[in-house]
Design a protein around this motif. Structure first.
Motif, short mmCIF file in Angstrom:
data_model
loop_
_atom_site.label_atom_id
_atom_site.label_comp_id
_atom_site.label_asym_id
_atom_site.label_seq_id
_atom_site.Cartn_x
_atom_site.Cartn_y
_atom_site.Cartn_z
N LYS A 52 0.83 -1.21 0.00
CA LYS A 52 0.00 0.00 0.00
C LYS A 52 0.87 1.26 0.00
O LYS A 52 0.54 2.25 -0.65
N GLY A 53 2.01 1.19 0.72
CA GLY A 53 2.93 2.32 0.71
C GLY A 53 3.51 2.56 -0.67
O GLY A 53 3.68 3.71 -1.10
N GLY A 54 3.82 1.47 -1.38
CA GLY A 54 4.34 1.59 -2.74
C GLY A 54 3.33 2.22 -3.68
O GLY A 54 3.69 3.04 -4.55
N GLN A 55 2.06 1.84 -3.51
CA GLN A 55 1.01 2.44 -4.33
C GLN A 55 0.89 3.94 -4.08
O GLN A 55 0.76 4.72 -5.01
N LEU A 57 3.31 5.82 -2.91
CA LEU A 57 4.56 6.42 -3.38
C LEU A 57 4.54 6.65 -4.89
O LEU A 57 5.12 7.61 -5.39
N SER A 58 3.85 5.77 -5.61
CA SER A 58 3.78 5.90 -7.06
C SER A 58 3.03 7.16 -7.49
O SER A 58 3.19 7.63 -8.61
N ILE A 182 8.50 -1.74 -3.42
CA ILE A 182 8.92 -1.62 -4.82
C ILE A 182 7.86 -2.22 -5.75
O ILE A 182 7.51 -1.63 -6.77
N ILE A 183 7.33 -3.39 -5.37
CA ILE A 183 6.30 -4.05 -6.19
C ILE A 183 5.04 -3.18 -6.25
O ILE A 183 4.43 -3.02 -7.32
N GLY A 184 4.65 -2.62 -5.10
CA GLY A 184 3.48 -1.74 -5.08
C GLY A 184 3.69 -0.49 -5.92
O GLY A 184 2.77 0.00 -6.57
N TYR A 185 4.94 -0.01 -5.94
CA TYR A 185 5.28 1.16 -6.75
C TYR A 185 5.18 0.85 -8.24
O TYR A 185 4.71 1.68 -9.03
N LEU A 186 5.62 -0.35 -8.63
CA LEU A 186 5.64 -0.73 -10.04
C LEU A 186 4.27 -1.13 -10.57
O LEU A 186 3.99 -1.00 -11.77
N ALA A 187 3.39 -1.64 -9.70
CA ALA A 187 2.08 -2.11 -10.13
C ALA A 187 1.17 -0.93 -10.47
O ALA A 187 1.14 0.07 -9.74
N ASN A 188 0.45 -1.04 -11.58
CA ASN A 188 -0.49 0.03 -11.92
C ASN A 188 -1.79 -0.14 -11.12
O ASN A 188 -1.99 -1.15 -10.43
#
Length: 318
Positions: A52-55, A57-58, A182-188
């Protein structure tokens, strides 16, 4: 302090499950969470908050403010062990002082996760870069504690410092939350929506069960700490409250976001009871886990989630 805010925190189901765990121990109940289930839940919580943090952050633009916030977090992780070590030396030996100082300089991922849930109750949103800062703060304190032990110990350590540093940087909790970030950041958004029921809807239920388990573990360890006198309790209460309040106020030099200031306070006030014990078992086997583990888990953790959170939130809003 806002009485309504305190009352709301004290009636939070997650906190009440933690208290239930402690009560179960003192009633000599056979209530227990199976070890494998407990480990799975802890991995799930780290995965969910990281993703959720990655999302979040994106959706952010990397700015100079975020860079300063990261440096501020790492600075705290290095400074806190330094001053705590010299206070502890009044009553503890070098090894115990270094291990306890490392625990209070490092962070508790579970306290962080609980704080994120607390923010939601207040209608505030956790920003993604704070997840990265939490992960960055875990290792420097461990390294600082080991350096202090090396400097002030009269005996040479036979433990490879390189292996200890490697262990602290690749610790499972750090690796999982950074990897999930990182995975959350990369996922659309469409890809993230597919697992949203797992990462969002189930989160509070799993957190409640995990805190029940933490209550059981804390209740079992408090007895041994009582036999060691008042000083460990004083450290476990005064140090986190002092750190939390000071950082809630001082963090305005790097951010004016109230949620970020609250999280900074929680990170400064929390104490590691997963990463630090694992590292100290390898690097400082002469340090007594009967001190730093129950202090972090049995004293500081419940203090933060009961009285600490409302206090830090109040100061962060000033």
């Amino acid at each position: 302090m806002n009485i309504n805010l305190l009352a709301e925190n004290l009636t939070n189901p997650a906190l009440l499950f933690f208290i239930l765990g402690i009560v179960a121990v003192y009633l000599k109940s056979d209530l227990a969470i199976p070890p494998n289930s407990s480990k799975f839940i802890s991995l799930y919580l780290l995965f969910a908050i990281g993703f959720k943090g990655g999302q979040e952050l994106s959706h952010e633009v990397f700015t100079l403010e975020i860079l300063w916030a990261m440096l501020f977090g790492v600075g705290l992780a290095l400074l806190i062990p330094l001053y705590v070590f010299f206070i502890l030396r009044k009553k503890f030996n070098v090894y115990d002082s270094g291990a306890i100082a490392a625990a209070y300089g490092s962070v508790s991922a579970v306290t962080f996760v609980t704080a994120a849930s607390y923010l939601e109750l207040q209608g505030q949103q956790l920003t993604g870069h704070m997840v990265a800062i939490m992960a960055l703060m875990e290792s420097p304190a461990i390294i600082a504690g080991l350096i202090l032990i090396s400097i002030f110990s009269k005996e040479d350590s036979s433990v490879s410092k390189r292996s200890v540093i490697h262990h602290s940087l690749t610790n499972g909790s750090v690796l999982l939350i950074l990897g999930s970030l990182i995975i959350g950041y990369l996922a659309n958004a469409e890809q993230a929506q597919g697992i949203k029921p797992f990462t969002n809807d189930l989160f509070k239920g799993f957190l409640a069960i995990f805190l029940l388990d933490m209550g059981i573990v804390s209740g079992r360890k408090l007895g041994s700490l009582f036999r060691r006198g008042w000083f460990p309790f004083a450290i476990g209460i005064v140090v986190p409250l002092l750190n939390g309040v000071a950082v809630a106020f001082a963090s305005q030099i790097v951010t004016h976001n109230m949620a970020d200031r609250f999280i900074f306070a929680v990170l400064a006030a929390s104490a590691s009871y997963i990463a630090v014990p694992a590292a100290m078992k390898i690097a400082a086997p002469k340090a007594n886990p009967g001190f730093y583990l129950p202090m972090a888990l049995g004293v500081t953790f419940p203090l933060n989630i009961t009285l600490g959170f409302p206090l830090y939130y109040l100061v962060a809003g000033l």
